[in-house]
Design a protein around this motif. Structure first.
Motif, PDB file in Angstrom:
ATOM      1  N   THR A 178       0.842  -1.200   0.000  1.00 39.43           N
ATOM      2  CA  THR A 178       0.000   0.000   0.000  1.00 39.43           C
ATOM      3  C   THR A 178       0.873   1.243   0.000  1.00 39.43           C
ATOM      4  O   THR A 178       0.601   2.206  -0.722  1.00 39.43           O
ATOM      5  N   ALA A 179       1.951   1.230   0.776  1.00 37.37           N
ATOM      6  CA  ALA A 179       2.862   2.376   0.820  1.00 37.37           C
ATOM      7  C   ALA A 179       3.549   2.570  -0.522  1.00 37.37           C
ATOM      8  O   ALA A 179       3.696   3.697  -0.994  1.00 37.37           O
ATOM      9  N   ILE A 180       3.946   1.476  -1.154  1.00 31.65           N
ATOM     10  CA  ILE A 180       4.590   1.570  -2.467  1.00 31.65           C
ATOM     11  C   ILE A 180       3.616   2.124  -3.491  1.00 31.65           C
ATOM     12  O   ILE A 180       3.981   2.965  -4.304  1.00 31.65           O
ATOM     13  N   ALA A 181       2.377   1.670  -3.464  1.00 30.76           N
ATOM     14  CA  ALA A 181       1.376   2.141  -4.425  1.00 30.76           C
ATOM     15  C   ALA A 181       1.171   3.646  -4.298  1.00 30.76           C
ATOM     16  O   ALA A 181       1.008   4.338  -5.299  1.00 30.76           O
ATOM     17  N   ALA A 182       1.205   4.163  -3.083  1.00 34.00           N
ATOM     18  CA  ALA A 182       1.026   5.598  -2.872  1.00 34.00           C
ATOM     19  C   ALA A 182       2.214   6.391  -3.404  1.00 34.00           C
ATOM     20  O   ALA A 182       2.072   7.550  -3.793  1.00 34.00           O
ATOM     21  N   GLU A 183       3.382   5.766  -3.454  1.00 35.44           N
ATOM     22  CA  GLU A 183       4.605   6.451  -3.891  1.00 35.44           C
ATOM     23  C   GLU A 183       4.885   6.288  -5.377  1.00 35.44           C
ATOM     24  O   GLU A 183       5.813   6.873  -5.895  1.00 35.44           O
ATOM     25  N   THR A 184       4.101   5.463  -6.080  1.00 35.24           N
ATOM     26  CA  THR A 184       4.396   5.171  -7.485  1.00 35.24           C
ATOM     27  C   THR A 184       3.204   5.484  -8.376  1.00 35.24           C
ATOM     28  O   THR A 184       2.563   4.593  -8.910  1.00 35.24           O
ATOM     29  N   PRO A 185       2.910   6.773  -8.567  1.00 37.49           N
ATOM     30  CA  PRO A 185       1.757   7.125  -9.404  1.00 37.49           C
ATOM     31  C   PRO A 185       1.980   6.841 -10.883  1.00 37.49           C
ATOM     32  O   PRO A 185       1.035   6.860 -11.656  1.00 37.49           O
ATOM     33  N   ASP A 186       3.226   6.537 -11.295  1.00 37.87           N
ATOM     34  CA  ASP A 186       3.496   6.274 -12.712  1.00 37.87           C
ATOM     35  C   ASP A 186       3.049   4.880 -13.143  1.00 37.87           C
ATOM     36  O   ASP A 186       3.044   4.577 -14.322  1.00 37.87           O
ATOM     37  N   ARG A 187       2.657   4.047 -12.222  1.00 43.46           N
ATOM     38  CA  ARG A 187       2.194   2.715 -12.574  1.00 43.46           C
ATOM     39  C   ARG A 187       0.696   2.753 -12.833  1.00 43.46           C
ATOM     40  O   ARG A 187      -0.045   3.487 -12.169  1.00 43.46           O
ATOM     41  N   ARG A 188       0.256   1.949 -13.781  1.00 45.82           N
ATOM     42  CA  ARG A 188      -1.161   1.926 -14.145  1.00 45.82           C
ATOM     43  C   ARG A 188      -2.031   1.699 -12.924  1.00 45.82           C
ATOM     44  O   ARG A 188      -1.899   0.705 -12.236  1.00 45.82           O
ATOM     45  N   GLY A 189      -2.896   2.646 -12.640  1.00 48.18           N
ATOM     46  CA  GLY A 189      -3.807   2.521 -11.524  1.00 48.18           C
ATOM     47  C   GLY A 189      -3.124   2.520 -10.174  1.00 48.18           C
ATOM     48  O   GLY A 189      -3.748   2.241  -9.168  1.00 48.18           O
ATOM     49  N   GLY A 190      -1.835   2.845 -10.122  1.00 45.34           N
ATOM     50  CA  GLY A 190      -1.110   2.816  -8.858  1.00 45.34           C
ATOM     51  C   GLY A 190      -0.914   1.410  -8.333  1.00 45.34           C
ATOM     52  O   GLY A 190      -0.561   1.213  -7.200  1.00 45.34           O
ATOM     53  N   ASP A 191      -1.181   0.400  -9.185  1.00 47.31           N
ATOM     54  CA  ASP A 191      -1.090  -0.982  -8.754  1.00 47.31           C
ATOM     55  C   ASP A 191       0.363  -1.428  -8.726  1.00 47.31           C
ATOM     56  O   ASP A 191       1.008  -1.522  -9.764  1.00 47.31           O
ATOM     57  N   PRO A 192       0.923  -1.721  -7.536  1.00 47.50           N
ATOM     58  CA  PRO A 192       2.323  -2.119  -7.462  1.00 47.50           C
ATOM     59  C   PRO A 192       2.574  -3.475  -8.103  1.00 47.50           C
ATOM     60  O   PRO A 192       3.701  -3.816  -8.387  1.00 47.50           O
ATOM     61  N   ALA A 193       1.521  -4.249  -8.348  1.00 50.86           N
ATOM     62  CA  ALA A 193       1.708  -5.549  -8.983  1.00 50.86           C
ATOM     63  C   ALA A 193       1.863  -5.414 -10.493  1.00 50.86           C
ATOM     64  O   ALA A 193       2.293  -6.337 -11.164  1.00 50.86           O
TER      65      ALA A 193
END
Length: 69
Positions: free
Chosen positions: A40-55
């Motif tokens: 969840t923390a990674i998703a918040a820090e990576t807006p460049d990924r589709r939908g913020g999905d770290p997977a």
């Protein structure tokens, strides 16, 4: 559910075990909780990924081609 074996260094296992006891969870539940919190923390820090999905893998940044032309 997937069964997944992981090897932990002794010191990390002791830390997870202590945290699980403090949170009144099993070690397995504590590990799942920590992974969910981390993702969840990674998703918040990576807006460049589709939908913020770290997977979802971010696009690869390729090195400049250094092979002879």
């Amino acid at each position: 559910m997937v069964n997944f074996n992981v090897r932990f260094p002794d010191d990390l296992h002791a830390r997870v075990r202590a945290q699980a006891a403090a949170d009144r969870r099993s070690i397995n539940s504590e590990i799942l909780h920590l992974i969910e919190v981390g993702l969840t923390a990674i998703a918040a820090e990576t807006p460049d990924r589709r939908g913020g999905d770290p997977a979802t893998p971010a696009p690869l940044r390729r090195k400049p081609d250094s092979s002879p032309a």
